[in-house]
Design an enzyme around this catalytic site. Structure first.
Site: not given
Ligand code: DSN
Length: 422
Positions: A61, A63, A207, A233, A236, A242
């Protein structure tokens, strides 16, 4: 017993404790190895990232932030978070980085929490036109707690209509403007968005989840110099664990940190934070930059080859890692195409196209991306075969044809193995 006996995933231990879950892990590894992985938002992360992600850091933990925690014993994990922050700032040339968001949606929620109040107007691309749930969808907090105004892509070119962005901004004076999408294959002009945001005094949030890996690999222009805040994120094209991350200008650092913790999240996932540090180091290398450029070359070659097969790339092609395909010309809907591709071991997703006459659960399109197959080592020459396999699967009405295509998929990917056996 060596010091690292308990280090990462101990598969034999899992097999003896929980054979059902162990088998699921093996089955998924096999699925990833034997099929064509074409989901534009997925990738095959490195064993080093997986090792950090599946480590004892999960137990802690923490925080708060490094040096200012609400728990004792954080001196070790503090080092991981400081490394992740420093590496993110260096890689992206950012003033400030927050590496704690659990996901892209959490990162976006933190940006809303930092800069807006419920009821404020937010201008973004709608989900139906390629945006994200968190960009004002009526089924998401963003559409329920805020007043979304949506810009569109032009009907003829399928590029963002920047004139409309400007006129909507002037008419509605939104508190925040969001640039970035999940199914938009073209580069976004961040300088124009900055200009519009300045004209109306709005915060510019980018984003960047889909394309931040291409930015990290210096393959496309960066939003960082233009945006107040960049959310993304890490799993990707970036090819990390993740999770989510936020970069921002120094003047917003306190607001963003407070928005992530304590406003929106509790304890950070320190295993994920360490894994983010690992991937940020991997990205700061020449091989990663070559990878990012190859992702785009592959996507462009794949778009051209799919067009030759009668699957129309929305906007005529791509500048990035993803291709949105309009299937109306071949008379197959997105839902059926996804199902047929699954039967041929080709993993992709149905996707709405701009001005889609079909509802989202059916849709008229599919979305494909090249991050995973490029990680596997495929280059442009393989894209003609990948396109033929996709087109064959999408058009296959007979299940035996799908099975035959599946065998060809197995043969192709065997030449480019994911997670090579030792
Ligand atoms: N779920 C993602 C995508 O596949 O583009 C976006 O967050």
């Amino acid at each position: 017993m060596s010091a690292n006996t308990f280090w990462g995933p101990d598969f034999e231990e899992l097999q003896s404790q929980d054979p059902q879950i162990a088998q699921i892990l093996l089955d998924e590894l096999n699925r990833q190895r034997t099929g064509l992985q074409l989901i534009a938002s997925e990738n095959l992360t490195s064993p080093a990232v997986l090792a950090a992600f599946g480590s004892v850091l999960s137990n802690k933990y923490a925080e708060g932030y490094p040096g200012k925690r609400y728990y004792g014993g954080c001196e070790v994990v503090d080092q991981a978070e400081n490394l992740a922050i420093d590496r993110a700032k260096k890689l992206f040339g950012a003033d400030h980085a927050n590496v704690q968001p659990h996901s892209g949606a959490s990162a976006n929620l933190a940006a809303y929490a930092a800069f807006t109040k419920p009821g404020d107007k937010v201008l973004a691309l709608s989900l139906a036109q390629g945006g994200h749930l968190t960009h004002g969808s009526p089924v998401n907090f963003s559409g329920q707690w805020f007043e979304p105004i949506h810009y569109t892509v032009k009907k003829d070119t399928e590029y963002i209509d920047y004139d409309e962005v400007r006129s909507l901004a002037i008419e509605h004076r939104p508190k925040m403007i969001i640039a970035g999408a999940t199914a938009y294959p073209r580069l976004v002009d961040f300088a124009v968005f900055r200009q519009i945001a300045d004209e109306v005094g709005a915060i510019l949030m980018v984003d960047a989840a889909h394309f931040i890996g291409l930015v990290a690999g210096k393959a496309i222009p960066s939003p960082v110099p233009h945006a107040d805040v960049v959310c993304f994120t890490t799993h990707k094209v970036l090819r990390g664990p993740r999770g989510g991350m936020i970069l921002c200008k120094e003047e917003h650092a306190k607001a963003i940190d407070k928005a992530v913790f304590p406003k929106m999240q509790g304890g950070p996932l320190m295993n994920a934070v360490a894994a983010k540090a690992v991937v940020l180091k991997e990205c700061d290398t020449a091989p990663y930059q070559d990878y990012a450029k190859q992702v785009i070359k592959n996507a462009q070659a794949l778009a051209a080859a799919l067009n030759d097969q009668g699957l129309r790339p929305v906007s005529g092609g791509t500048d990035t890692h993803l291709i949105l395909l309009d299937l109306q010309g071949i008379g197959v809907d997105g839902k059926e195409a996804e199902k047929r591709c699954d039967a041929a071991q080709i993993t992709l997703n149905k996707n709405s196209i701009p001005y889609d006459p079909q509802p989202p659960m059916i849709s008229s399109g599919i979305r494909v991306g090249t991050p995973s197959i490029t990680t596997q080592g495929m280059k442009e020459d393989a894209m003609v075969e990948v396109a033929a396999l996709i087109a064959g699967a999408v058009k296959a009405t007979d299940p035996s044809t799908s099975i035959e295509i599946g065998k060809k998929v197995n043969q192709l990917v065997a030449k480019y193995p994911a997670y090579k056996r030792a």
